[in-house]
Each structure stands twice: as structure tokens, then as C-alpha cells.
Design a protein around this motif. Structure first.
Motif, PDB file in Angstrom:
ATOM      1  N   HIS A 192       0.831  -1.210   0.000  1.00  0.00           N
ATOM      2  CA  HIS A 192       0.000   0.000   0.000  1.00  0.00           C
ATOM      3  C   HIS A 192       0.862   1.255   0.000  1.00  0.00           C
ATOM      4  CE1 HIS A 192      -3.513  -2.295   0.195  1.00  0.00           C
ATOM      5  NE2 HIS A 192      -3.533  -2.556   1.484  1.00  0.00           N
ATOM      6  N   ARG A 193       2.039   1.162   0.619  1.00  0.00           N
ATOM      7  CA  ARG A 193       2.959   2.309   0.624  1.00  0.00           C
ATOM      8  C   ARG A 193       3.346   2.639  -0.830  1.00  0.00           C
ATOM      9  NH1 ARG A 193       8.629   1.930   3.882  1.00  0.00           N
ATOM     10  NH2 ARG A 193       9.090   4.147   4.032  1.00  0.00           N
ATOM     11  N   ALA A 194       3.578   1.589  -1.615  1.00  0.00           N
ATOM     12  CA  ALA A 194       3.892   1.793  -3.038  1.00  0.00           C
ATOM     13  C   ALA A 194       2.680   2.374  -3.770  1.00  0.00           C
ATOM     14  CB  ALA A 194       4.314   0.468  -3.674  1.00  0.00           C
ATOM     15  N   GLU A 195       1.491   1.889  -3.413  1.00  0.00           N
ATOM     16  CA  GLU A 195       0.279   2.392  -4.080  1.00  0.00           C
ATOM     17  C   GLU A 195       0.065   3.882  -3.805  1.00  0.00           C
ATOM     18  OE1 GLU A 195      -2.209  -1.819  -4.079  1.00  0.00           O
ATOM     19  OE2 GLU A 195      -2.670  -0.295  -2.591  1.00  0.00           O
ATOM     20  N   MET A 196       0.426   4.315  -2.588  1.00  0.00           N
ATOM     21  CA  MET A 196       0.280   5.740  -2.261  1.00  0.00           C
ATOM     22  C   MET A 196       1.214   6.569  -3.133  1.00  0.00           C
ATOM     23  SD  MET A 196      -2.014   5.682  -0.008  1.00  0.00           S
ATOM     24  CE  MET A 196      -1.986   7.442   0.076  1.00  0.00           C
ATOM     25  N   LEU A 235       2.343  -0.446 -13.762  1.00  0.00           N
ATOM     26  CA  LEU A 235       3.306   0.629 -14.064  1.00  0.00           C
ATOM     27  C   LEU A 235       3.912   0.407 -15.454  1.00  0.00           C
ATOM     28  CD1 LEU A 235       5.113   1.051 -10.623  1.00  0.00           C
ATOM     29  CD2 LEU A 235       3.823   2.805 -11.847  1.00  0.00           C
ATOM     30  N   HIS A 236       4.257  -0.838 -15.782  1.00  0.00           N
ATOM     31  CA  HIS A 236       4.795  -1.147 -17.119  1.00  0.00           C
ATOM     32  C   HIS A 236       3.752  -0.803 -18.191  1.00  0.00           C
ATOM     33  CE1 HIS A 236       8.564  -2.828 -15.915  1.00  0.00           C
ATOM     34  NE2 HIS A 236       8.037  -3.828 -15.255  1.00  0.00           N
ATOM     35  N   ALA A 274       7.592   4.488  -6.401  1.00  0.00           N
ATOM     36  CA  ALA A 274       6.649   3.382  -6.196  1.00  0.00           C
ATOM     37  C   ALA A 274       7.300   2.064  -6.605  1.00  0.00           C
ATOM     38  CB  ALA A 274       5.366   3.621  -6.987  1.00  0.00           C
ATOM     39  N   ALA A 275       7.985   2.079  -7.773  1.00  0.00           N
ATOM     40  CA  ALA A 275       8.644   0.852  -8.251  1.00  0.00           C
ATOM     41  C   ALA A 275       9.722   0.416  -7.262  1.00  0.00           C
ATOM     42  CB  ALA A 275       9.240   1.092  -9.637  1.00  0.00           C
ATOM     43  N   ASP A 276      10.501   1.390  -6.757  1.00  0.00           N
ATOM     44  CA  ASP A 276      11.534   1.054  -5.761  1.00  0.00           C
ATOM     45  C   ASP A 276      10.897   0.472  -4.502  1.00  0.00           C
ATOM     46  OD1 ASP A 276      13.449   1.997  -7.446  1.00  0.00           O
ATOM     47  OD2 ASP A 276      13.705   3.935  -6.440  1.00  0.00           O
ATOM     48  N   GLN A 277       9.777   1.065  -4.114  1.00  0.00           N
ATOM     49  CA  GLN A 277       9.106   0.647  -2.883  1.00  0.00           C
ATOM     50  C   GLN A 277       8.583  -0.788  -2.992  1.00  0.00           C
ATOM     51  OE1 GLN A 277       8.955   2.109   0.112  1.00  0.00           O
ATOM     52  NE2 GLN A 277       8.006   0.176   0.718  1.00  0.00           N
ATOM     53  N   ILE A 278       8.152  -1.156  -4.204  1.00  0.00           N
ATOM     54  CA  ILE A 278       7.672  -2.533  -4.395  1.00  0.00           C
ATOM     55  C   ILE A 278       8.827  -3.508  -4.126  1.00  0.00           C
ATOM     56  CG2 ILE A 278       6.777  -4.195  -6.068  1.00  0.00           C
ATOM     57  CD1 ILE A 278       5.432  -1.808  -7.482  1.00  0.00           C
ATOM     58  N   GLU A 279      10.030  -3.160  -4.650  1.00  0.00           N
ATOM     59  CA  GLU A 279      11.192  -4.034  -4.420  1.00  0.00           C
ATOM     60  C   GLU A 279      11.493  -4.130  -2.922  1.00  0.00           C
ATOM     61  OE1 GLU A 279      12.436  -5.677  -6.829  1.00  0.00           O
ATOM     62  OE2 GLU A 279      11.405  -4.627  -8.456  1.00  0.00           O
ATOM     63  N   GLU A 280      11.456  -2.980  -2.242  1.00  0.00           N
ATOM     64  CA  GLU A 280      11.746  -2.966  -0.802  1.00  0.00           C
ATOM     65  C   GLU A 280      10.718  -3.812  -0.055  1.00  0.00           C
ATOM     66  OE1 GLU A 280      15.109  -0.591  -0.831  1.00  0.00           O
ATOM     67  OE2 GLU A 280      14.136  -1.057   1.066  1.00  0.00           O
ATOM     68  N   ALA A 281       9.452  -3.671  -0.466  1.00  0.00           N
ATOM     69  CA  ALA A 281       8.370  -4.406   0.208  1.00  0.00           C
ATOM     70  C   ALA A 281       8.597  -5.904   0.062  1.00  0.00           C
ATOM     71  CB  ALA A 281       7.019  -4.009  -0.375  1.00  0.00           C
ATOM     72  N   CYS A 282       8.936  -6.333  -1.150  1.00  0.00           N
ATOM     73  CA  CYS A 282       9.140  -7.775  -1.383  1.00  0.00           C
ATOM     74  C   CYS A 282      10.302  -8.292  -0.529  1.00  0.00           C
ATOM     75  CB  CYS A 282       9.398  -8.055  -2.860  1.00  0.00           C
ATOM     76  SG  CYS A 282       7.949  -7.730  -3.875  1.00  0.00           S
ATOM     77  N   ARG A 283      11.324  -7.444  -0.350  1.00  0.00           N
ATOM     78  CA  ARG A 283      12.477  -7.838   0.453  1.00  0.00           C
ATOM     79  C   ARG A 283      12.081  -8.024   1.926  1.00  0.00           C
ATOM     80  NH1 ARG A 283      16.195  -5.596   3.413  1.00  0.00           N
ATOM     81  NH2 ARG A 283      15.393  -3.486   3.275  1.00  0.00           N
ATOM     82  N   ARG A 284      11.095  -7.255   2.376  1.00  0.00           N
ATOM     83  CA  ARG A 284      10.694  -7.263   3.789  1.00  0.00           C
ATOM     84  C   ARG A 284       9.633  -8.314   4.117  1.00  0.00           C
ATOM     85  NH1 ARG A 284      12.706  -3.452   7.618  1.00  0.00           N
ATOM     86  NH2 ARG A 284      13.395  -1.574   6.567  1.00  0.00           N
ATOM     87  N   LEU A 285       9.147  -9.027   3.117  1.00  0.00           N
ATOM     88  CA  LEU A 285       8.067  -9.981   3.390  1.00  0.00           C
ATOM     89  C   LEU A 285       8.634 -11.255   3.985  1.00  0.00           C
ATOM     90  CD1 LEU A 285       5.920  -9.610   0.173  1.00  0.00           C
ATOM     91  CD2 LEU A 285       5.538  -8.617   2.416  1.00  0.00           C
ATOM     92  N   ALA A 286       8.135 -11.606   5.149  1.00  0.00           N
ATOM     93  CA  ALA A 286       8.549 -12.857   5.752  1.00  0.00           C
ATOM     94  C   ALA A 286       7.842 -14.007   5.030  1.00  0.00           C
ATOM     95  CB  ALA A 286       8.168 -12.858   7.226  1.00  0.00           C
ATOM     96  N   ASP A 287       8.502 -15.158   4.957  1.00  0.00           N
ATOM     97  CA  ASP A 287       7.938 -16.324   4.269  1.00  0.00           C
ATOM     98  C   ASP A 287       7.392 -15.950   2.893  1.00  0.00           C
ATOM     99  OD1 ASP A 287       8.489 -17.977   6.324  1.00  0.00           O
ATOM    100  OD2 ASP A 287       6.489 -17.951   7.211  1.00  0.00           O
ATOM    101  N   PRO A 288       8.250 -15.409   2.002  1.00  0.00           N
ATOM    102  CA  PRO A 288       7.697 -14.851   0.759  1.00  0.00           C
ATOM    103  C   PRO A 288       7.044 -15.871  -0.168  1.00  0.00           C
ATOM    104  CG  PRO A 288      10.091 -14.778   0.740  1.00  0.00           C
ATOM    105  CD  PRO A 288       9.692 -15.270   2.090  1.00  0.00           C
ATOM    106  N   VAL A 289       7.406 -17.158  -0.053  1.00  0.00           N
ATOM    107  CA  VAL A 289       6.804 -18.126  -0.976  1.00  0.00           C
ATOM    108  C   VAL A 289       5.290 -18.175  -0.719  1.00  0.00           C
ATOM    109  CG1 VAL A 289       6.782 -20.540  -1.711  1.00  0.00           C
ATOM    110  CG2 VAL A 289       8.909 -19.481  -0.937  1.00  0.00           C
TER     111      VAL A 289
END
Lengths: 130, 542
Positions: B243-247, B287-288, B257-272
Motif C-alpha cells: 500500500h505504501r507503493a500504491e500511495m 506501471l509497465h 513506487a517501483a523502488d518501494q515494491i522491491e523494498e516491500a518484497c524484500r521485507r516480506l517474511a515467508d515470501p513463498v
């Protein structure tokens, strides 16, 4: 031996006090109920109605900042009378007070009309609450 | 106390969760941990994204407390274990621990604040199972117990849960007031990091469900400050990071926003299999799409779909943009009718109306716009109101009613501006231009288009930019092929900054900067930073 239904009423009342559930309490107590606090406790004296009861017990939570643990040791009841013995642990200003308290209940047609609290606490109880 | 334990506690107090976990685990090898340290171990593991390790530490702490007869504390440990399990979607095991802890309290008939924590867990279980009414009652009882026992953490968490349930029960204003009350209490009191993270995520998700952008923005910014201070923090409910990226996306800062998506994915626990990954892929794809990078958009939408996120309306809009009208209409119609309720349809409505109008189905577009009007009226929030006015303006134009269309669109534009939603504002200006032309005001139309073009250029929204230029009969814009963020990074490279220095300036991770540098060199066919510096000077990008 199954317990008397008034034991369940006492348990339900305790739960409703903890949840501040006035609706349930108003069904459990009669409108003219009296709560008698006896012993070295901050709410010693007589209190009237559910509001009076909650205000009296509320002082304990105020003074301890919520550091309260109450464990029921046993509870017995018949049609007109009930009694409950409780072990209480209070924390206040870095000090701990452990005491055993007795409750006596007088029932009237399945509702509680009178309730006594009698503190059987140690001598330091008075200074703990001071 | 050994020095290892001392270091571990210091790391815990410094919110260095991974380090605290490692130090505590090492200390546990030498001698069994005290209950305090077992609780620290469990919390640190949870916050460092080590879910299994966290659960086993909570179980050890629970058993140790139960063994010495400290029932209340044993119940508190069982609560945090259940909390983690329920949040991870394991309702059966989470519920099992709630029941087990409840029995401990009931057997001994102990009244303590932990009873409230168990009511809270029971509320979570009911709400996650879809029984919102029961969930609300239990959250309410938990909050009352929190207040009585002067436990600000329980009271605040429960108020937030209560608020979220009220929103689901259509008591929107009461629910939002409770969210605010709970969040203010969380910020004002000394509560645990697990509670803070959960409170932010719950409140932000609630605001997004309501399209309440301003409130979401406030809590998202606060979450950002809190998260940024803890580099080792991983979150289980990462949706709020997306949602931070969406804002940022809404505010027209697409690179961030694109950078924030990468950061968010890095911070997700148990990403699978994490549901937020699907949302991240969808946002990347969109965005693309807006930047005309169609193949990359298609790939991300595909990925979003595989991760369980319906790629609509983005995929249908991509089909529309590439001239596949029938495919676009079929997809968006399917998604729109599959959405079970007006709130879910509201998320699709802008795309649905654009595509149905492009296919000439004005009646379907009108009915969708009217339903959105009802939702916007109920919510009373600026974003759905602006969205409704924009969509209504488009429908009125198609119905050949340019004057009322203009009135709706100008109100939509004011709404977007009040939200700093620059891209949406520029899109509305395109419709205002069309309405001006329809009433014969060519000057007005050209002013609107000329105002929209710089916004589209800055965002690299190539299709919209081309459409606006076509309206003004201008030649297409020349391009370096770099995104504006990449141009920004290139300018820093030309100034001689290292990746770390660039990361600090842009407030992103060093890894993200390295990714940008890689893309820049690949796109420009260059071999080194020195060559990139030379390119920047030659092309005036420094």
C-alpha cells in the motif's frame, strides 16, 4: 456431584465484571442490590446498584494500574446463599500483595440481592493500599 | 548472566531483531534461557521473519511458565503463539492454542488481563472465519478488559479490531473513529513491536478497503518511519508495505513506487506464496502498462495471476491499449460480474467503464457509474467521489451531454488535485478537453491538453502523452529509453557518487540502486560507470 446453578451465576457475574458488561450484570443483580466491602481494602463500605459495585471495584484497578490476578479457590451455592473463596495478587508501586478474600452472596429468585466482600488479608494490606 | 545474554538483550532493545535472535540462540546452547529471554527470543524471531523458530520459542516459554504454575504468563505466551498462527492463516492450530489457554484459565478460575488477550485471539479466529458479528463482540469485550486492567496494548489492538469489524458491518464512521482511537493509543504508549506492526497493517488495510487515501497516507507515512528504523524487520502482513507503493503511485511518484515494491518484497517474511507478492506483481505490471512496456506488463500480470491476484483491470486495459477490444471487453466483463459486491466492483469500475465505452456499450457503463455513485455516497471519502465524477463525466460525454459532463469532470479534477493525484488529474483533463471540443471551445481543449502533457512526460506515461499530443497535433517526444528514475541515477553516477551514496540520496536500498545501474548500462549498451558518465555529459543528462 454437579454444582448448584447459582455457582454458574457467580462465575458469569465475575466474567461480566471483568468485561464491564453492564447488560449482563443488570440481569444478574436485583435493581436494589447492595455490595458490602469489609476489611483493609480501598472500597470498604456499602455501595448501591451495579454502578456502585463497578465504581468500588474500579478503585482497585486504578490503584494497581491493572496489575490484578484473581484466582477462584472454590465456590459453593444453594438456592438462597452462595460463597466464594479467592486468592488475589495485586501489584502496586513495585510491591506485591497476596491475600485470600471471601465473598458471600444472598440470592433472591435466582438474582443476587446482597454481596459481601471480606478481606482475610495480612497485616500489611492496609499500608499497601494507603 | 553471561556476556552473550547481555549482548542479546542490548540487540533486542536496539530493535536489531536478527542479531538479537542469533545472540539469544547462541546463549541458549550454553544454558537454558530464563522465561524473559525465551519471550525475547520468540519476539525477535517473529520480527526477523523466522516463523518456525518463533513458534517453538513461544511453546518453550509457555511450557516453562505452566511448569512453575505461572498460569497467566503461560497463557500470554500461548496467546502470542496463536496470534502468529492465526495471522498466518492457520486457523485450526491457532484456534487450538486459544482453546488450550482458555481451559488453563478456566480450570484454575483465574481472572487476569490474559482473559482479554484470549478474547482478542477468539475475535481474530471468528473474523478470519467470516463471522464478523461474533468477532466484533469479542473484540469489544477484549477492549473493555484492556481498559479495566490498564493494559494499553490490548485496549488499542482490540479497538482497532473492533473498528475494522464495524467497517465490515457497514458502520463506516464508527469504525474509522475506533481505528483512529486505537492508532493514537498505539503511538502514545509503550507497546511491543509485534503489536505496533500489526496495528499499522490492520489500520492501513482498513483505510484502503474504504478508499480513505488521506487516512491511509497518514498511517502509511508513520509505518514507513517505523519500518525504516529497523533494517532487520520482516513483516508477515506485507500488504501494508505494498500500500505504501500504491500511495506513491497515486501521488505520481512512479519511480519511487517501483523502488518501494522491491523494498516491500524484500521485507516480506515467508515470501513463498505470500499474498502480497501477487499485489506487488500486479502493481509492477500496471506501471509497465502505463509506460508502454507491454511485454514486461504482460509478464507481471501473468505472475500476479499465478500468485493468486486477479490481474484485472490492468490486463484488460493492456488489451485495450494494444487494440484487442473484444478480448479486453470479455476479460473485464468477467471480472466485474465475478466481483461479489459493490465495494469489490468499485476497484474495477474505472477500467470497466473505459473498456465498455470503447466497445460502445453506453448502457452498461452508465449502470456501473451509478452503482459507484451509491458506493461513493456511502463512503463519503474524496477518492471514490473523484473517481465517480470522472467515470460519470466519461459516460455523460458518451451520452452526448457535454455540459453536465464538464461540470462533473471539473469537480473530479478538483478532487484529484486535493489528493495530489497527478496522473488521475491529467487523465481527467483529457476528458475535459474532449468535452470542451464537444461544445466548440477549442481554446479550452488545447489548454487542458497542454496542461496534461508535461505530467504524462514526467511520468513516462507514453500512451497518454501520445494521445494528448495527437489532440494538439504535436510530434512525438524523443526518448533516451530510460525511466525518469534511471535518468536520476545516471545523473548521480555522472557526479561520481557511489551506489551507497545514491541509495542514501534516494532513500532506497543499495541493491535497488545496483539494479537501476544494471538497467541503465544494458539499455544504453555501455560497459562501465565511466562510459555512463560520458553518455550523461554528451546527452545533457548530468
Amino acid at each position: 456431584m454437579s454444582s448448584h446453578p447459582n455457582v454458574a451465576v457467580i462465575d458469569r457475574m465475575t466474567q461480566a465484571i471483568v468485561e464491564n458488561d453492564r447488560e449482563t450484570l443488570s440481569r444478574i443483580f436485583t435493581e436494589d442490590m447492595v455490595f458490602h466491602g469489609r476489611g483493609p481494602v480501598p472500597f470498604a463500605g456499602d455501595h448501591y446498584g451495579v454502578d456502585g459495585l463497578l465504581a468500588a471495584l474500579g478503585t482497585v484497578f486504578e490503584l494497581t494500574d491493572g496489575d490484578v490476578k484473581l484466582e477462584q479457590l472454590f465456590c459453593l451455592a444453594e438456592d438462597e446463599w452462595g460463597t466464594e473463596w479467592e486468592h488475589a495478587v495485586f501489584g502496586r508501586n513495585g510491591q506485591t500483595l497476596e491475600m485470600n478474600d471471601a465473598f458471600v452472596y444472598r440470592f433472591d429468585d435466582g438474582r443476587i440481592r446482597e454481596m459481601w466482600f471480606i478481606a482475610a488479608g495480612p497485616a500489611e494490606a492496609a499500608s499497601f493500599w494507603a | 548472566m553471561g556476556t552473550g545474554i547481555g549482548r542479546a538483550r542490548e540487540a533486542f532493545n536496539q530493535q536489531a531483531w536478527r542479531r538479537a535472535y542469533d545472540e539469544l540462540s547462541a546463549a541458549a546452547v550454553a544454558e537454558p534461557l530464563e522465561v524473559d529471554d525465551l519471550e525475547r527470543l520468540a519476539s525477535a524471531a517473529y520480527l526477523a521473519g523466522l516463523s518456525d523458530e518463533s513458534r517453538s520459542a513461544w511453546i518453550s516459554a509457555h511450557e516453562k511458565c505452566a511448569h512453575v504454575g505461572d498460569v497467566a504468563r503461560a497463557v500470554r505466551c500461548a496467546f502470542w503463539l496463536a496470534f502468529a498462527l492465526l495471522n498466518a492463516g492457520d486457523l485450526a492450530r491457532g484456534g487450538g492454542w486459544v482453546d488450550r489457554a482458555q481451559r488453563l484459565l478456566d480450570d484454575r478460575k483465574i481472572d487476569c488481563v490474559e482473559r482479554g488477550y484470549l478474547r482478542y485471539a477468539a475475535a481474530m479466529r471468528a473474523t478470519f472465519s467470516g463471522d464478523v458479528g461474533t468477532g466484533y463482540e469479542a473484540f469489544h469485550a477484549a477492549a473493555e478488559i484492556g481498559v479495566l486492567f490498564h493494559d494499553p496494548e490490548l485496549a488499542a489492538l482490540a479497538r482497532i479490531g473492533e473498528g475494522r469489524c464495524l467497517i465490515y458491518l457497514d458502520r463506516v464512521d464508527d469504525g474509522v473513529a475506533l481505528l483512529d482511537e486505537g492508532m493514537v493509543a498505539i503511538e502514545a504508549n509503550d507497546v511491543s513491536a509485534i503489536a505496533i506492526g500489526d496495528a499499522y497493517c490492520t489500520a492501513i488495510e482498513g483505510c484502503h478497503e474504504l478508499f480513505d487515501v488521506r487516512r491511509a497516507d497518514t498511517w502509511t507515512a508513520a509505518l514507513g518511519r517505523w519500518v525504516d528504523g529497523q533494517p532487520e524487520l520482516m513483516l508477515y502482513r506485507g500488504q501494508c508495505l505494498i500500500h505504501r507503493a500504491e500511495m506513491l503511485y497515486l501521488r505520481g511518484d512512479w519511480d519511487a513506487a517501483a523502488d518501494q515494491i522491491e523494498e516491500a518484497c524484500r521485507r516480506l517474511a515467508d515470501p513463498v506464496g505470500h499474498p502480497a507478492l501477487g499485489a506487488a506483481a500486479y502493481l509492477k505490471g500496471d506501471l509497465h502498462r502505463l509506460r508502454g512496456q507491454d511485454r514486461a506488463a504482460e509478464a507481471e500480470f501473468q505472475l500476479a495471476s499465478e500468485l493468486g491476484r486477479d490481474p484485472q483491470p490492468g490486463l484488460a486495459l493492456l488489451r485495450l491499449a494494444t487494440g484487442k477490444f473484444e478480448a479486453a471487453a470479455a476479460s473485464i466483463r468477467r471480472a466485474y460480474h465475478e466481483a461479489g459486491d459493490p465495494m469489490s466492483r468499485a476497484r474495477l469500475v474505472a477500467g470497466y467503464v473505459e473498456i465498455t465505452l470503447a466497445n460502445g456499450d453506453v448502457a452498461a457503463a452508465r449502470s456501473a457509474a451509478d452503482e459507484l455513485g451509491t458506493v461513493a455516497g456511502m463512503l463519503g471519502r474524496p477518492l471514490p467521489t473523484a473517481l465517480h465524477l470522472h467515470v460519470l463525466g466519461a459516460v455523460l460525454l458518451a451520452e452526448d451531454q457535454p455540459e453536465p459532463a464538464l461540470s462533473a469532470l471539473r469537480r473530479a479534477l478538483a478532487g484529484w488535485r486535493s489528493l495530489d493525484a497527478t496522473y488521475e488529474a491529467a487523465r481527467t483533463r483529457m476528458l475535459i478537453a474532449a468535452a470542451c471540443r464537444a461544445v466548440g471551445d477549442d481554446d479550452g481543449a488545447e489548454m487542458e491538453l497542454a496542461g496534461a502533457i508535461p505530467v504524462f512526460d514526467r511520468l513516462n506515461a507514453v500512451r497518454d502523452g501520445a494521445a494528448a499530443r495527437a489532440g494538439l497535433h504535436l510530434a512525438p517526444r524523443p526518448s533516451s529509453g530510460l525511466t525518469s528514475r534511471e535518468e536520476e541515477v545516471l545523473a548521480y553516477i555522472a557526479k561520481g557518487l557511489t551506489n551507497r551514496q545514491i541509495a542514501e540520496r534516494l532513500v532506497v536500498s543499495e541493491k535497488t540502486v545496483a539494479t537501476h545501474v544494471g538497467h541503465i548500462l544494458t539499455k544504453l549498451g555501455l560497459a562501465s560507470r565511466a562510459a555512463a558518465t560520458a553518455y550523461a555529459y554528451e546527452h545533457g543528462l548530468q
